[in-house]
Design an enzyme around this catalytic site. Structure first.
Site, PDB file in Angstrom:
ATOM      1  N   ASP A  71      36.156  45.279  37.992  1.00 24.80           N
ATOM      2  CA  ASP A  71      37.394  45.261  38.765  1.00 24.80           C
ATOM      3  C   ASP A  71      38.530  44.945  37.805  1.00 24.80           C
ATOM      4  O   ASP A  71      38.386  44.113  36.920  1.00 24.80           O
ATOM      5  CB  ASP A  71      37.338  44.290  39.949  1.00 24.80           C
ATOM      6  CG  ASP A  71      37.032  42.857  39.559  1.00 24.80           C
ATOM      7  OD1 ASP A  71      37.977  42.057  39.435  1.00 24.80           O
ATOM      8  OD2 ASP A  71      35.842  42.540  39.384  1.00 24.80           O
ATOM      9  N   GLU A 158      40.891  34.233  48.843  1.00 26.92           N
ATOM     10  CA  GLU A 158      40.529  33.027  48.104  1.00 26.92           C
ATOM     11  C   GLU A 158      41.741  32.096  48.129  1.00 26.92           C
ATOM     12  O   GLU A 158      42.840  32.501  48.468  1.00 26.92           O
ATOM     13  CB  GLU A 158      40.114  33.377  46.681  1.00 26.92           C
ATOM     14  CG  GLU A 158      41.134  34.230  45.923  1.00 26.92           C
ATOM     15  CD  GLU A 158      40.606  34.728  44.579  1.00 26.92           C
ATOM     16  OE1 GLU A 158      40.407  33.873  43.686  1.00 26.92           O
ATOM     17  OE2 GLU A 158      40.412  35.950  44.428  1.00 26.92           O
TER      18      GLU A 158
END
Length: 271
Positions: A71, A158
């Site tokens: 990623d 997150e």
């Protein structure tokens, strides 16, 4: 957005009520088409990338999985995608947006460069709790084109302790409600249920794993997910943030796909 408002609201209502949970990652859907030997042969399995700060895995480690990916965001700079593909990278998730007003400046170049090199790609959104989920979903939709060949979109949830603008930590009920809204809007627009990426503390403190009908991408850099997230089903595992991959300057996140190459081809829409 082309989907009607009523259609979106209907999907959001279904999601909020709870849908049938996905099957365990160990169980694949009934196949409608078997991959050819040529398709399976094209997959570079079990690649061994470098790691500038490797972990000594106990028990099953990431190298036992066949399908590896990365990623990326602007922090990786210009990427030589043909080199990345030749190194054994089977997929890439590319940062598109965050919050409701930030777009990654490298997104378009990466979004176009990955498939040209034969790397299946998807886009992800970094969530901030200072803006409504619907606003953030619209921001993502504005920047990420519809593409039936793309991997499912990803919602990155997150805590943001280092943010200069938003450090809110709502309780789990609020977190899950916002996630449902975001997922429903993207599913209505792209026709794919988004995956949720999250971290150990966020998963534990918010109960995000209770969301039904949702697959998870779990970060765990010092232990296998079955040890760190007991009982959790996962589709993707981010196992390091210090990977070294040819074609990328500096460190990059490395990930594995849970299942077999054949299941990967089905999940990624290649067959």
């Amino acid at each position: 957005m082309r989907s009607s408002v009523l259609g979106v609201l209907a999907i959001m209502a279904l999601v909020s009520c709870g849908a049938k949970p996905p099957p365990s990652p160990e169980v694949s859907a009934t196949p409608t088409q078997r991959p050819s030997e040529a398709q399976l042969a094209q997959l570079t399995t079990y690649p061994r990338f470098g790691d500038s700060d490797p972990h000594e895995w106990r028990g099953r480690g990431p190298n036992s999985y066949a399908i590896h990916g990365i990623d990326v965001s602007r922090y990786q700079g210009e990427i030589a995608w043909p080199q990345v593909r030749a190194s054994g990278v089977s997929f890439a998730y590319i940062k598109a947006t965050e919050g409701g007003d930030v777009a990654d400046p490298r997104f378009i170049a990466n979004w176009r460069g990955a498939p040209r090199a034969g790397v299946p790609r998807g886009a992800y959104h970094y969530f901030y709790f200072c803006r409504p989920a619907a606003e953030q979903a619209r921001w993502f939709i504005k920047h990420v084109p519809r593409d039936p060949k793309a991997l499912p979109p990803v919602l990155d949830m997150e805590w943001n302790p280092r943010s200069r603008t938003c450090t809110k930590r709502p309780d789990g009920r609020v977190v899950r409600a916002e996630a449902r809204k975001f997922l429903a809007l993207l599913e209505a627009h792209y026709g794919q249920r988004p995956v949720i990426y999250t971290t150990v503390d966020f998963f534990r403190e918010t109960g995000i794993g209770r969301l039904r009908g949702t697959e998870f991408w779990l970060r765990s850099v010092a232990g296998h997910p079955r040890q760190v997230y007991p009982g959790a089903h996962w589709r993707l595992w981010q196992y390091t943030g210090t990977g070294v991959v040819p074609g990328i300057a500096g460190n990059v996140d490395l990930n594995v796909f849970h299942d077999s190459p054949e299941t990967w081809l089905r999940w990624s829409g290649q067959i």
